[in-house]
Structure formats: structure tokens, C-alpha cells
Design an enzyme around this catalytic site. Structure first.
Site, mmCIF file in Angstrom:
data_model
loop_
_atom_site.group_PDB
_atom_site.id
_atom_site.type_symbol
_atom_site.label_atom_id
_atom_site.label_comp_id
_atom_site.label_asym_id
_atom_site.label_seq_id
_atom_site.Cartn_x
_atom_site.Cartn_y
_atom_site.Cartn_z
ATOM 1 N N THR A 15 0.831 -1.212 0.000
ATOM 2 C CA THR A 15 0.000 0.000 0.000
ATOM 3 C C THR A 15 0.861 1.257 0.000
ATOM 4 O O THR A 15 0.483 2.283 -0.578
ATOM 5 C CB THR A 15 -0.917 -0.016 1.241
ATOM 6 O OG1 THR A 15 -1.801 -1.117 1.106
ATOM 7 C CG2 THR A 15 -1.714 1.256 1.392
ATOM 8 N N THR A 95 1.697 -4.307 4.280
ATOM 9 C CA THR A 95 1.482 -4.529 5.720
ATOM 10 C C THR A 95 0.899 -5.899 6.042
ATOM 11 O O THR A 95 0.983 -6.353 7.175
ATOM 12 C CB THR A 95 0.534 -3.458 6.304
ATOM 13 O OG1 THR A 95 -0.725 -3.550 5.639
ATOM 14 C CG2 THR A 95 1.111 -2.065 6.152
HETATM 15 N N1 ASP Z 1 -2.170 -5.907 0.416
HETATM 16 C C1 ASP Z 1 -1.206 -4.942 0.853
HETATM 17 C C2 ASP Z 1 0.093 -5.660 1.103
HETATM 18 O O1 ASP Z 1 0.278 -6.289 2.106
HETATM 19 C C3 ASP Z 1 -1.717 -4.243 2.037
HETATM 20 C C4 ASP Z 1 -0.836 -3.180 2.599
HETATM 21 O O2 ASP Z 1 0.282 -2.964 2.207
HETATM 22 O O3 ASP Z 1 -1.306 -2.514 3.551
HETATM 23 O O4 ASP Z 1 0.943 -5.600 0.247
#
Ligand code: ASP
Length: 330
Positions: A15, A95
Site C-alpha cells: 500500500t 502490511t
Molecule cells: N495488500 C497490501 C500488502 O500487504 C496491504 C498493505 O500494504 O497494507 O501488500
């Protein structure tokens, strides 16, 4: 004036590298589309914290990260940390599985240089995005001498967490990262402040080196519930060398699943009782007679961390006592 640290900022997607159609798209956006150089150029103040270099290692959502991705990230970070003109690394990461990659690095990197894994819950394009400040603060942490020797850290939402403890605990809130014993410290105005240190062995004090690690053994996780069928457990253990059983409460196992799990042990699968609650200690020989069944138990590791730990443990030991000791030490 003291010299600025040389920090390498590595992009892997997520993200923090996302882009929404409009500023009010805080949760619906395209992930892993912006390059790390591009993201960094939006926070020119970061240049005052450290001499910065960027590298785009991957461009992928962390939900896709396999064991091969973990190995690739670890090996590349290790090579970079070995360079005399690199004082620390920041890894911009999705995340969703940040806690797994960070724990893997925490246990396998052989360096005392700071490594900070950072993500964001909102893409840089969203209103009140946490991307720019998280990245800025993560650089401040990596560049600061007080971060040396603490292992891999995860930075989010003003807080510095140890990779061992932190877990994503909200699907959408900025305040998504929690360590059961609290963060190690905070960053305010680009200054890290620590209040405690990791107490468990990591990096230089573990027997696993990223440099020599080959393919990792297959370890799977089963999430328990009363209606879980024995066939599902047998199917997943058919190909695994290890199984983390995310039991209810204190690692409880439903009566009809005891035999399938004991059968897995007879076939050479290492079964670990963990808890699906998300925190707390699983008491050995408490809810189940683990010694009699040849089962292992986590200490307080949540299932996603226990999977990382068991994979590493199985690269060196098969003996039950040695494997159990790993859960108490790391
Ligand atoms: N789907 C994303 C990831 O883990 C979510 C994020 O980065 O918050 O790459």
C-alpha cells in the site's frame, strides 16, 4: 557536526507504493504501483536525516510473498548490509505479512546494523495517508545510533516495534500494529526514543544465517474450530513437514481431531500447538498431554510467527527437545 548515516531504502510494493483514483479512496486503490524513488521524492526532508540510496527489489503485495520471496529479500538485504558504505536499511513493504518478513529477517540476518520494515495502511494518494510520515520516521530510526543491535524493527504510526512481537491487528485502521508487550519506543519530530529493548535472541545470536539458508521446509497452519473435519487436517498434513495448529483458547484440540494430529506425528510431521486468540502463552502439557503425543507447543508466538520459527528450526533439528527449546528461546 556528526556525519549522516548511509541508508538504503528498498521498495517491495504494498500500500505504501499504492495509488487510488481519488483522495477519498483510503481502502480501495491499486497496490504496488509506485516506485520507491518516486515515493521518496515526495519527502525531501528525509535527506536531512541520512544519505539515501534506493533499490526496487520487488513490486508485489505482501499477501503474495512465498518462502522464496523471504529468502530473496533476506539475501539481498544481507548483501547490502555487508557493504561498508551502508549503515542501515529501510524496507518499504506491504502490511499484510510485514510481521512474517520482519521476524524472518530478525532471526536470520547476521548484522547489527539497523533494519526497519515499514508499510502504510493508506496509499500516498489518500487523505491523511500514513505513507510519507511512516517512511520518514522509519529512515530516522534506521539512521539513528540507538537502533544499532536491536535486530529487525517494524515502524508504523509513530511506534517502533520489535519484529518478534508485532502483528497487524486491524484490516483498515491506521492504528493497525500491536505488540502484546507494547512498542519499543516512538519517533517524534524525526527523533527515535526507546523505552525498552528486545529480550529474546535475534540476528547475531541465532544459529540461522540467511547466507547459507536454502529452500525452507513446508510448514502449514490450520485454523481450528469445532466443526473442522479430520479430513481437512489429514489433507494439509499429507505434504507438510510441520504443522502449526492454531487451536482455540489455550491451544485446545477438539476430541475428534486428536487422532488425525497424532497420526500426522506418526508420519513424521512436527505438530505445534498454538492459539488462534492472537496473544498469550500456550501451556505445555496443559490442555493436552503434549509429551505423550509427541506434540510441540509455542511459548507465546502467534501462528504466523510460529510458522517462520518452525521452518528455521527444521533446517537444523528434528529432535523434539531441541525443537521445543527454540520456541522458548526466540
Ligand atoms: N495488500 C497490501 C500488502 O500487504 C496491504 C498493505 O500494504 O497494507 O501488500
Amino acid at each position: 557536526m556528526t556525519e549522516k548515516a548511509n541508508i538504503i531504502v528498498i521498495g517491495t510494493g504494498g500500500t505504501i507504493a499504492g495509488q487510488g483514483k481519488a483522495a477519498n479512496n483510503t481502502s480501495a486503490y491499486e497496490c504496488s504501483v509506485r516506485g520507491i524513488g518516486d515515493i521518496l521524492s515526495t519527502i525531501p526532508h528525509a535527506c536531512a536525516l541520512a544519505n539515501l540510496r534506493t533499490e526496487q527489489l520487488l513490486q508485489n503485495g505482501s499477501e503474495n510473498f512465498s518462502n522464496e520471496h523471504l529468502l530473496a529479500i533476506g539475501k539481498r538485504v544481507s548483501t547490502l548490509l555487508a557493504q561498508h558504505d551502508v549503515d542501515g536499511a529501510v524496507i518499504a513493504h506491504g502490511t499484510d505479512t510485514i510481521e512474517e518478513t520482519a521476524y524472518f529477517l530478525h532471526l536470520t540476518l547476521k548484522s547489527s546494523k539497523p533494519v526497519v520494515v515499514v508499510g502504510s495502511m493508506r496509499p500516498p494518494s489518500a487523505m491523511s495517508s500514513d505513507a510519507a510520515l511512516n517512511l520518514y520516521d522509519a529512515i530516522a530510526v534506521a539512521a539513528h545510533p540507538s537502533s544499532v543491535g536491536l535486530g529487525t524493527l517494524v515502524f508504523a504510526n509513530d511506534e517502533i516495534h520489535t519484529a518478534r512481537d508485532v502483528a497487524k491487528s486491524s484490516s483498515f485502521k491506521i492504528e493497525a500494529f500491536r505488540s502484546p508487550y507494547g512498542p519499543l519506543g516512538y519517533v517524534i519530530e524525526g527523533q527515535p526514543r526507546y523505552y525498552r529493548h528486545p529480550s529474546r535472541a535475534h540476528t547475531l545470536a541465532t544459529p540461522w544465517s540467511i547466507e547459507t539458508l536454502g529452500p525452507l521446509p513446508q510448514v502449514d497452519i490450520v485454523y481450528a474450530y469445532g466443526a473442522l473435519e479430520p479430513e481437512a487436517v489429514s489433507a494439509i498434513t499429507a505434504r507438510a513437514q510441520g504443522l502449526i495448529y492454531a487451536g482455540t483458547g489455550n491451544g485446545n484440540v477438539a476430541a475428534h481431531l486428536i487422532e488425525p494430529l497424532r497420526d500426522a506425528v506418526r508420519r513424521g510431521v512436527h505438530v505445534v500447538r498454538a492459539s488462534r486468540t492472537g496473544s498469550g502463552i500456550v501451556l505445555r502439557n496443559g490442555a493436552q498431554p503434549d509429551d505423550a503425543y509427541g506434540w510441540l507447543t509455542v511459548e507465546d508466538q502467534i501462528p504466523s510467527k510460529a510458522r517462520i520459527l518452525l521452518m528455521l528450526a527444521l533446517t537444523q533439528a528434528r529432535d523434539l527437545q531441541a525443537l521445543q527449546a527454540v520456541f522458548e528461546r526466540y
